[in-house]
Design an enzyme around this catalytic site. Structure first.
Site, PDB file in Angstrom:
ATOM      1  N   GLY A 102     -24.369  -5.110 -37.517  1.00  0.00           N
ATOM      2  CA  GLY A 102     -23.578  -6.103 -36.790  1.00  0.00           C
ATOM      3  C   GLY A 102     -22.500  -5.438 -35.947  1.00  0.00           C
ATOM      4  O   GLY A 102     -22.586  -4.256 -35.601  1.00  0.00           O
ATOM      5  N   ASN A 103     -21.457  -6.196 -35.635  1.00  0.00           N
ATOM      6  CA  ASN A 103     -20.401  -5.701 -34.760  1.00  0.00           C
ATOM      7  C   ASN A 103     -19.726  -4.447 -35.287  1.00  0.00           C
ATOM      8  O   ASN A 103     -19.538  -3.461 -34.562  1.00  0.00           O
ATOM      9  CB  ASN A 103     -19.341  -6.790 -34.558  1.00  0.00           C
ATOM     10  N   CYS A 147      -9.192  -5.237 -42.533  1.00  0.00           N
ATOM     11  CA  CYS A 147      -8.530  -4.944 -41.256  1.00  0.00           C
ATOM     12  C   CYS A 147      -7.025  -5.176 -41.368  1.00  0.00           C
ATOM     13  O   CYS A 147      -6.208  -4.353 -40.922  1.00  0.00           O
ATOM     14  CB  CYS A 147      -9.133  -5.782 -40.136  1.00  0.00           C
ATOM     15  N   PRO A 158     -19.940 -13.379 -38.973  1.00  0.00           N
ATOM     16  CA  PRO A 158     -20.375 -14.017 -40.222  1.00  0.00           C
ATOM     17  C   PRO A 158     -19.884 -13.292 -41.466  1.00  0.00           C
ATOM     18  O   PRO A 158     -19.507 -13.931 -42.452  1.00  0.00           O
ATOM     19  CB  PRO A 158     -21.908 -13.974 -40.125  1.00  0.00           C
ATOM     20  N   ARG A 197     -16.162 -14.079 -42.024  1.00  0.00           N
ATOM     21  CA  ARG A 197     -15.970 -15.470 -42.441  1.00  0.00           C
ATOM     22  C   ARG A 197     -16.462 -15.717 -43.867  1.00  0.00           C
ATOM     23  O   ARG A 197     -15.926 -16.562 -44.584  1.00  0.00           O
ATOM     24  CB  ARG A 197     -16.679 -16.403 -41.460  1.00  0.00           C
TER      25      ARG A 197
END
Length: 311
Positions: free
Chosen positions: A12-13, A131, A165, A168
């Site tokens: 993913g990112n 983060c 996702p 979250r």
């Protein structure tokens, strides 16, 4: 110079941004495999275009690849629940493999490079907290090395668009892991973490607010410690900066500050306001929340690899 091979689990990112950072900036690491579970993911497609081996069969697929025997580090950019399973599976096949955990699973010790990396160089699994933790815990630790910290509260505000996702799905783990790490690494007797996902358009850059209540202390010494710590973080996260001058409030004994559930406190209240701009290697510049995670993970693995190569 010899380099140690790494695999990234999670296309993913975060995983994709980390891959690009390794390819561009790593000194002691070599990008070997990108691992995903979605054959149509952009991360796997980009890895293939960059000449990186891929598998869409998860960690099971990774262990079936010939290169797995040469992998020294695995970065896990999936989810807290998945990391627990990934760690157990990989370690059952290769017990000495090192995992850099970018999820809130916290199987291994918390690691914030500028605060406690040197104490964790030999660990087989380190947790990069969150983060918000990477951005704010250094500030709490900066106060802690000057005065005893009774309470620290952080508010991490990120652009809603930068929360994928995985983020979250791990909101509860975010607050729990960050709060605990504020205490364990930051040195606060009690820590609290809040995350805000801001839906504003255009998306806003990551902003972090840190409130620290400590014993009475020399404000100049506290500010100097904070400025020094911010410069240390900037060494691997160039977009990390103090948004404004550090603010202080003296809380007198005859008018103590009351915190529900914790009691009353007097001393020095220190307020730190941060901004984190991403390097935009793969993610937009406003996604400083993701950039600081990948940058911290890379700095951690680089230092570990350096230690291993020099042993």
């Amino acid at each position: 110079m010899n380099k140690l091979k790494v695999a990234i689990v999670g296309s993913g990112n975060i995983g994709t941004d980390l891959m690009i950072k390794i390819l561009r900036n790593a000194t002691h690491l070599e990008m070997a495999v990108m691992v995903g579970i979605d054959p149509a993911s952009d991360g796997l497609a980009r890895a293939q275009r960059l000449g990186v081996a891929t598998t869409y069969e998860g960690v099971e697929g990774l262990t079936r690849m010939d290169v797995f025997k040469d992998i020294d580090f695995v970065f896990d950019a999936t989810s807290a629940g998945a990391h627990v399973k990934n760690d157990a599976f990989l370690r059952s096949i290769k017990p000495g493999i090192r995992l850099i955990d970018l999820t809130p699973a916290a199987i291994g010790p918390y690691c914030v490079p500028v605060v406690n990396l040197e104490q964790n160089l030999g660990q087989l699994n380190v947790n990069m907290v969150t983060c918000g933790g990477q951005a704010t815990i250094p500030m709490v630790a900066a106060v802690s090395r000057v005065a005893k910290v009774h309470y620290a509260e952080i508010v991490a505000s990120i652009a809603s668009k930068s929360a994928g996702p995985g983020t979250r799905a791990n909101i509860d783990e975010f607050t729990e892991t960050t709060s605990k790490a504020i205490e364990v690494i930051g040195g606060a007797a009690k820590g609290k973490a809040i995350i805000v996902m801001n839906p504003a358009e255009p998306p806003l850059m990551m902003r972090d607010t840190v409130f620290v209540l400590s014993e009475a202390a020399d404000q100049a010494l506290v500010e100097a410690s904070i400025v020094e710590m911010a410069a240390a973080v900037q060494a691997y996260v160039p977009g990390y900066r103090l948004k404004q001058k550090v603010q202080f409030d003296v809380i007198p004994e005859d008018a103590p500050l009351h915190i529900p559930g914790l009691g009353t406190f007097s001393g020095l209240k220190t307020s730190v306001f941060l901004e984190v701009e991403g390097a935009a290697h793969y993610l937009p510049a406003y996604a400083g929340n993701l950039d600081i995670m990948t940058s911290a993970a890379l700095a951690t693995a680089e230092r570990m690899a350096q230690s291993m190569l020099n042993a």
